[in-house]
Design a protein around this motif. Structure first.
Motif, PDB file in Angstrom:
ATOM      1  N   GLU A 131       1.571 -20.970  45.797  1.00 51.21           N
ATOM      2  CA  GLU A 131       2.571 -20.734  44.268  1.00 51.21           C
ATOM      3  C   GLU A 131       1.963 -21.429  43.156  1.00 51.21           C
ATOM      4  N   ARG A 153       3.205  -4.452  38.358  1.00 45.32           N
ATOM      5  CA  ARG A 153       3.156  -3.793  39.393  1.00 45.32           C
ATOM      6  C   ARG A 153       1.865  -4.357  40.197  1.00 45.32           C
ATOM      7  N   GLN A 185       4.762 -11.329  36.381  1.00 48.15           N
ATOM      8  CA  GLN A 185       6.062 -10.722  36.175  1.00 48.15           C
ATOM      9  C   GLN A 185       6.966 -11.635  35.326  1.00 48.15           C
ATOM     10  N   HIS A 229       1.529 -12.433  40.952  1.00 50.42           N
ATOM     11  CA  HIS A 229       2.639 -11.480  40.781  1.00 50.42           C
ATOM     12  C   HIS A 229       3.862 -12.478  39.978  1.00 50.42           C
ATOM     13  N   GLN A 230       3.749 -13.717  40.242  1.00 49.16           N
ATOM     14  CA  GLN A 230       4.759 -14.488  39.553  1.00 49.16           C
ATOM     15  C   GLN A 230       4.324 -14.902  38.242  1.00 49.16           C
ATOM     16  N   ARG A 284       7.746 -11.265  47.194  1.00 49.28           N
ATOM     17  CA  ARG A 284       9.126 -11.389  46.613  1.00 49.28           C
ATOM     18  C   ARG A 284       8.977 -11.603  44.962  1.00 49.28           C
ATOM     19  N   GLY A 285       8.834 -10.284  44.411  1.00 49.81           N
ATOM     20  CA  GLY A 285       8.716 -10.311  43.054  1.00 49.81           C
ATOM     21  C   GLY A 285      10.001 -10.064  42.526  1.00 49.81           C
ATOM     22  N   THR A 286      10.063  -9.508  40.971  1.00 51.62           N
ATOM     23  CA  THR A 286      11.413  -9.356  40.324  1.00 51.62           C
ATOM     24  C   THR A 286      11.709  -7.997  40.549  1.00 51.62           C
ATOM     25  N   THR A 320       5.534  -5.301  44.168  1.00 54.32           N
ATOM     26  CA  THR A 320       4.644  -6.184  44.820  1.00 54.32           C
ATOM     27  C   THR A 320       4.320  -5.433  46.198  1.00 54.32           C
TER      28      THR A 320
END
Length: 267
Positions: free
Chosen positions: A83, A98, A91, A87-88, A117-119, A124
């Motif tokens: 992390e 996407r 997003q 995608h984090q 674990r996206g929005t 994702t």
């Protein structure tokens, strides 16, 4: 996408994704990966800094692209989740972005849930495939991404593991050719331009362990972007590409980071 083609994890020889995890201080690696990682550190103790610099470049490039309005990302050679993941970053700026992740190491598949674990507004997905099989990647990506709209293709610290014999430039061209105008290509790549002796020793040690390292010159790196429009500031050592978009990596200024990074747009 996440459940296809389960493969046994080969712990008999090092794998770049797991070595990268070890450099970053992760726990998803094996003794063989740590042993080779320590050999790389003996040649150049700044290898973990290089890994973090590549990671930071990905984050800055993703912020820049999302800020330009890009909402679709295809990340090949994803590696073990660390992390913030792509995608984090995307997003946070484009909540409906996407993202399709792709890697060939089954240990990444084992951790794919962390990548998904996206929005609520975004999507994702994870695809188990190898960059040497672009058709499989494109077929899987089309199930999630709209290839009528721009896509950012991300190849972070990947292509230096793909030798010329495997057609590295041709593989990238095949992927880019499938993308619509307005798409972007994002690459970082290790080089021997600054540290020829250490690089030669590292290449030989990795080869002996079954890992191919194909270090390329600035000219060879730039060829990946033939026919594309390089975004300013062009080809740079990774930490010099839009440093204002992220935080500096501790230690990045203590010596040469032997690599290049760039982002280019498909006209």
């Amino acid at each position: 996408m996440t459940g296809q083609h389960p493969v046994e994890i080969d712990t008999s020889r090092p794998h770049p994704a797991r070595m990268y995890d070890w450099y970053l201080g992760g726990k998803d690696n094996y003794p063989v990966d740590e042993a080779m990682g320590r050999q790389m550190l003996a040649l150049d103790p700044r290898v973990p800094v290089m890994a973090r610099v590549n990671r930071a470049f990905m984050q800055r490039a993703t912020r820049w692209l999302a800020g330009q309005g890009v909402r679709q990302f295809l990340d090949i050679g994803t590696g073990i989740p660390t992390e913030p993941n792509l995608h984090q970053v995307a997003q946070k700026i484009q909540p409906d972005a996407r993202v399709v992740y792709c890697d060939n190491d089954p240990i990444v598949l084992a951790h794919a849930a962390a990548l998904l674990r996206g929005t609520d507004a975004g999507v994702t997905e994870y695809l188990q495939a190898d960059v040497r099989d672009p058709e499989a990647i494109l077929e899987g990506a089309r199930k999630v991404l709209d290839f009528n709209e721009p896509v950012a293709l991300s190849l972070i610290a990947l292509l230096h593991f793909v030798p010329d014999e495997d057609g590295a430039h041709e593989l990238v061209r095949r992927l880019v050719d499938a993308l619509p105008p307005g798409s972007h290509l994002v690459i970082t790549h290790a080089t021997s331009d600054f540290t020829p002796e250490e690089s030669a020793a590292a290449t030989e040690k990795l080869r002996a362990a079954g890992v191919t390292l194909a270090l390329r010159s600035r000219e060879e790196f730039t060829r990946f972007f033939d026919g594309l429009d390089l975004a300013a500031p062009g080809v740079q050592v990774p930490q010099e590409w839009h440093p204002e978009l992220g935080e500096p990596v501790p230690g990045q200024g203590d010596g040469i980071i032997p690599g290049y990074g760039a982002v280019a747009r498909k006209p």
